[in-house]
Design an enzyme around this catalytic site. Structure first.
Site, PDB file in Angstrom:
ATOM      1  N   GLY A  17      40.186   3.565   6.976  1.00  0.00           N
ATOM      2  CA  GLY A  17      38.720   3.778   7.058  1.00  0.00           C
ATOM      3  C   GLY A  17      38.441   4.844   6.190  1.00  0.00           C
ATOM      4  O   GLY A  17      37.489   5.443   6.052  1.00  0.00           O
ATOM      5  N   ARG A  86      41.141  -9.490   8.049  1.00  0.00           N
ATOM      6  CA  ARG A  86      41.044 -10.781   8.535  1.00  0.00           C
ATOM      7  C   ARG A  86      40.407 -11.716   7.389  1.00  0.00           C
ATOM      8  O   ARG A  86      39.456 -11.455   6.624  1.00  0.00           O
ATOM      9  CB  ARG A  86      40.029 -10.761   9.653  1.00  0.00           C
ATOM     10  N   ASN A 102      33.219  -6.873  -1.321  1.00  0.00           N
ATOM     11  CA  ASN A 102      34.451  -6.370  -0.961  1.00  0.00           C
ATOM     12  C   ASN A 102      35.048  -5.609  -2.092  1.00  0.00           C
ATOM     13  O   ASN A 102      34.554  -5.409  -3.049  1.00  0.00           O
ATOM     14  CB  ASN A 102      35.292  -7.501  -1.006  1.00  0.00           C
ATOM     15  N   HIS A 104      38.387  -3.974  -3.856  1.00  0.00           N
ATOM     16  CA  HIS A 104      39.752  -4.264  -3.866  1.00  0.00           C
ATOM     17  C   HIS A 104      40.480  -3.309  -5.021  1.00  0.00           C
ATOM     18  O   HIS A 104      39.785  -3.033  -5.930  1.00  0.00           O
ATOM     19  CB  HIS A 104      39.845  -5.600  -4.358  1.00  0.00           C
ATOM     20  N   SER A 130      37.933  -2.776  -7.959  1.00  0.00           N
ATOM     21  CA  SER A 130      36.670  -3.692  -8.255  1.00  0.00           C
ATOM     22  C   SER A 130      35.934  -3.865  -6.892  1.00  0.00           C
ATOM     23  O   SER A 130      36.505  -3.645  -5.964  1.00  0.00           O
ATOM     24  CB  SER A 130      37.124  -5.222  -8.500  1.00  0.00           C
ATOM     25  N   ASP A 139      39.654 -12.657  -2.740  1.00  0.00           N
ATOM     26  CA  ASP A 139      39.267 -11.608  -3.734  1.00  0.00           C
ATOM     27  C   ASP A 139      38.924 -12.235  -4.887  1.00  0.00           C
ATOM     28  O   ASP A 139      39.105 -11.910  -6.096  1.00  0.00           O
ATOM     29  CB  ASP A 139      40.464 -10.731  -4.291  1.00  0.00           C
ATOM     30  N   GLU A 166      38.382   4.179  -6.036  1.00  0.00           N
ATOM     31  CA  GLU A 166      37.890   3.025  -4.911  1.00  0.00           C
ATOM     32  C   GLU A 166      36.617   3.946  -3.951  1.00  0.00           C
ATOM     33  O   GLU A 166      35.841   3.134  -3.948  1.00  0.00           O
ATOM     34  CB  GLU A 166      39.139   2.839  -4.066  1.00  0.00           C
TER      35      GLU A 166
HETATM   36  C1  GRF Z   1      41.930  -0.191   0.559  1.00  0.00           C
HETATM   37  O1  GRF Z   1      42.579   0.302  -0.521  1.00  0.00           O
HETATM   38  C2  GRF Z   1      41.015  -1.477   0.352  1.00  0.00           C
HETATM   39  O2  GRF Z   1      40.784  -1.797  -1.158  1.00  0.00           O
HETATM   40  C3  GRF Z   1      42.235  -2.371   0.563  1.00  0.00           C
HETATM   41  O3  GRF Z   1      42.758  -1.705   1.845  1.00  0.00           O
HETATM   42  C4  GRF Z   1      43.007  -0.270   1.847  1.00  0.00           C
HETATM   43  C5  GRF Z   1      41.998   0.100   3.159  1.00  0.00           C
HETATM   44  O4  GRF Z   1      41.900   1.521   3.210  1.00  0.00           O
HETATM   45  N1  GRF Z   1      41.894  -3.720   0.797  1.00  0.00           N
HETATM   46  P1  GRF Z   1      40.819   2.161   4.264  1.00  0.00           P
HETATM   47  O5  GRF Z   1      41.170   1.615   5.404  1.00  0.00           O
HETATM   48  O6  GRF Z   1      39.490   2.277   3.429  1.00  0.00           O
HETATM   49  O7  GRF Z   1      41.428   3.604   4.064  1.00  0.00           O
END
Ligand code: GRF
Length: 182
Positions: A17, A86, A102, A104, A130, A139, A166
């Protein structure tokens, strides 16, 4: 909290998270009304609870009815998938079309799916993050925001750079799509 004219977001998580935390830090700009977790074990649940945000935990893999009920109960109108592991069913996507994003950790359409950073790093390819609309293809939706990330000589610090990038991008996306139609 309700920001006039803004949307109320739900954030879907499955793990640490850290992206949820980034969004929670941006709450002066947008409203997070609910966190949905696919598992009771997600550390992100603690982050949500500490921030006073209600949490809905899926009762089983296909508890999409439970999610819909929670989204309605908390008047949610935007969904952000942030490390949600999921597959989202087509019927849910149709209902939320254009209102579900989302984040990614790659420069899509390159490296969709899992282990994107490792794969891009191993290929010496460009790295980045992204934010895109969610469609059935994993994705695969329209790319809304994208940013290149610098690489380091080792994978661990490269992953760190990508995650920091991110966190910035997810906040920027939520602020940007808070008032406009996606
Ligand atoms: C992130 O890198 C997200 O983009 C990917 O899984 C990771 C989740 O990290 N799909 P977090 O749970 O937000 O720390």
């Amino acid at each position: 909290m309700f920001l006039r004219g803004g949307k109320r977001w739900a954030v879907f998580i499955s793990g640490t998270g850290s992206n949820l935390s980034a969004l929670l830090e941006g709450r002066s700009q947008f409203d997070i009304g609910l966190v949905v977790s696919s598992t009771p074990k997600a550390i992100g649940i603690l982050r949500a609870r500490r921030a006073g945000v209600p949490v809905y935990i899926m009762k089983n893999k296909s508890d999409w009815e439970g999610i819909e009920t929670a989204l309605a109960e908390y008047n949610i109108d935007r969904v952000f998938l942030a490390g949600f592991m999921r597959i989202v069913p087509a019927v849910f996507l149709t209902k939320w079309q254009g209102r579900i994003l989302n984040v990614h950790p790659s420069l899509l359409p390159a490296y969709p799916g899992t282990h994107s950073i490792e794969r891009a790093f191993a290929d010496q390819a460009a790295l980045g993050v992204s934010v895109h609309e969610v469609i059935e293809e994993v994705d695969g939706g329209k790319i809304l925001l994208q940013r290149e990330t610098k690489r380091s000589s080792d994978l661990e610090s490269t992953e760190f750079f990508v995650h920091v990038s991110e966190h910035r991008l997810i906040r920027e996306a939520a602020a940007k799509w808070n008032t406009v139609q996606i």
